[in-house]
Design an enzyme around this catalytic site. Structure first.
Site, short mmCIF file in Angstrom:
data_model
loop_
_atom_site.label_atom_id
_atom_site.label_comp_id
_atom_site.label_asym_id
_atom_site.label_seq_id
_atom_site.Cartn_x
_atom_site.Cartn_y
_atom_site.Cartn_z
N LYS A 100 0.84 -1.20 0.00
CA LYS A 100 0.00 0.00 0.00
C LYS A 100 0.88 1.25 0.00
O LYS A 100 1.90 1.31 0.70
CB LYS A 100 -0.90 -0.04 1.25
CG LYS A 100 -1.92 1.08 1.34
CD LYS A 100 -2.78 0.86 2.59
CE LYS A 100 -3.85 1.93 2.76
NZ LYS A 100 -4.69 1.66 3.95
N SER B 294 -9.38 2.05 2.64
CA SER B 294 -8.39 2.80 1.89
C SER B 294 -7.38 1.92 1.17
O SER B 294 -6.59 2.40 0.36
CB SER B 294 -7.65 3.76 2.83
OG SER B 294 -6.97 3.05 3.87
N SER C 202 -10.32 -0.61 6.53
CA SER C 202 -9.56 -0.31 5.31
C SER C 202 -8.93 -1.52 4.66
O SER C 202 -8.50 -1.44 3.50
CB SER C 202 -8.49 0.73 5.60
OG SER C 202 -9.06 2.00 5.78
#
Length: 437
Positions: A54, A129, A153
């Site tokens: 990420k 996210s 997330s």
């Protein structure tokens, strides 16, 4: 590695899952992995395995932006702790995945890289996210993704994309090198954890062992059939009819398999808990830079309220006391079971839309538009507020072919035990989907 990059070149342009690639170094490292293996050497349990990270984790020599425009050209000189642990186990970082700005939304889009599409229908959200990670794993662009979870997330995008996601207990995996925070936080964050996204519970368990340092214990023989508490309906929390139907079918299949499954009433007031989560999120996690207007309104509200409660710190102490009380309530409930199963998300993936706008949902035969945050993270926030481990498991698809998932929540600090139970459940009702194309 070459085959993987060919797949990335073919598919990533449509879905925008990966935003920064480290092709030359990854290919060189793959060649070194081949040579080491030919000499009988092993780098560890992930020897030569390509992984993606990420974009909120710092990576040495590879751009790290956290989807935040002022960090557009930021290139760290060292790896985040979690990245270093995976690399030390033999993994090869091939690139970074798209994320919401400063990890502060349950959709994935930002002003630097744009929007990530769902692997099963690009016009729909991949969640957030960690949406880029979930999409990359579902598309077969990466076998393992490193993500973070402050309020769903990892689990929300895993559910929307039809893959597996693990949110560990708070404090199990070091967060050093994870953005946010941008500076020195005023209060300790009791919500955010580092976790993984993969295509099986076994891969989640392996990555957890490497990241946490705990032994890989998923293959230990169970002492008894897992005791599973199951909740499919919650007062004041809506759920789409197709999600309800998929959960009911999964419950019947699991029950018929001989598992010990008991339908239970919600052990906590989800509406109350979610409200407290929002408050704690503002105090401990949500960066001011992500939504300055919202922060201004929140602190004006808290300042006005503090006049009658003894000050801002008194408000915060009361909030932390409420958190401890809810943790104690859940602990007493969870002692009776090996896990608690509930929906992962109230709906399947919805079409891209502006954050904060209500989400369309069909509940009990009636079409409605439901509050954005409750329609996305309404079932996910509780595990962050409680600090408990949780695994998202895909269980099927809706009529549009979009994935539907459940999550199983375990007792705090009992992460390996939960993964063992999740593997048992996934073998019976988990849906390992073909690679999206």
């Amino acid at each position: 590695m070459q085959s993987l990059f060919e797949r990335i070149d073919r598919l990533n342009g449509k879905y925008n899952a990966l935003v920064s690639l480290d092709r030359p170094r990854a290919l060189q490292r793959a060649r070194e992995a081949d040579l080491a293996q030919a000499r009988g050497q092993s780098w560890g349990p992930l020897h030569g395995v390509p992984i993606t990270v990420k974009d909120s984790f710092r990576t040495a020599g590879l751009r790290t932006t956290a989807g935040y425009a002022p960090l557009r050209d930021s290139v760290p000189d060292r790896d985040a702790d979690a990245v270093a642990r995976l690399k030390n186990a033999g993994a090869i970082v091939i690139g970074k995945s798209n994320c919401a700005p400063l990890c502060s939304d349950l959709q994935t889009r930002n002003d630097i890289f744009g929007t990530t599409g769902n692997p099963w229908e690009a016009g729909r959200t991949a969640g957030g996210s960690s949406g880029g990670e979930a999409a990359a794993v579902a598309l077969g662009l990466s076998p393992l993704g490193l993500g973070s979870d402050s309020g769903g997330s990892i689990r929300v995008p895993a559910s929307y994309c039809g893959v597996y996601g693990f949110k560990p207990s708070i404090g199990k995996i070091a967060r050093d090198g994870l953005i946010p925070p941008l500076g020195d936080p005023a209060r300790e964050d009791s919500l955010t954890v580092v976790g993984a996204i993969a295509r099986s519970v076994r891969d989640l368990a392996l990555s957890y062992s490497i990241l946490s340092g705990e032994p890989y214990g998923i293959d230990a023989a169970p002492q008894h059939a897992p005791r599973i508490a199951w909740t499919g309906e919650f007062p004041r929390q809506l759920m789409d009819d197709e999600v309800s139907s998929a959960l009911e079918a999964a419950y019947r299949t699991l029950s018929d398999s001989g598992a010990s499954v008991e339908k239970v009433e919600p052990p906590l007031d989800l509406h109350f808990l979610n409200f407290k989560y929002f408050m704690l999120n503002m105090y401990e996690f949500s960066p001011r830079e992500s939504s300055p207007g919202l922060h201004k309104l929140f602190w004006l509200f808290e300042s006005a309220r503090s006049v009658f409660s003894g000050g801002i710190e008194a408000n915060y102490k009361k909030l932390k006391a409420d958190q401890r009380e809810q943790v104690d309530l859940f602990d007493r409930f969870a002692q009776q079971f090996d896990c608690w199963a509930l929906p992962a998300t109230p709906t399947a993936a919805f079409h891209h839309q502006k954050s904060g706008r209500p989400i369309p949902i069909r509940h009990r035969g009636k079409s409605k538009r439901y509050s954005y945050w409750h329609a996305t993270g309404g079932f996910a926030f509780l595990a962050n507020f409680l600090g408990c481990p949780s695994v998202a498991i895909p269980i099927g698809r809706d009529r549009n072919g979009l994935p539907i998932g459940i999550q199983v929540v375990g007792r705090r600090e009992q992460d390996t035990a939960l993964l063992r139970t999740a593997a048992h459940i996934a073998e019976r009702i988990g849906s390992t989907m073909p690679l999206a194309t």
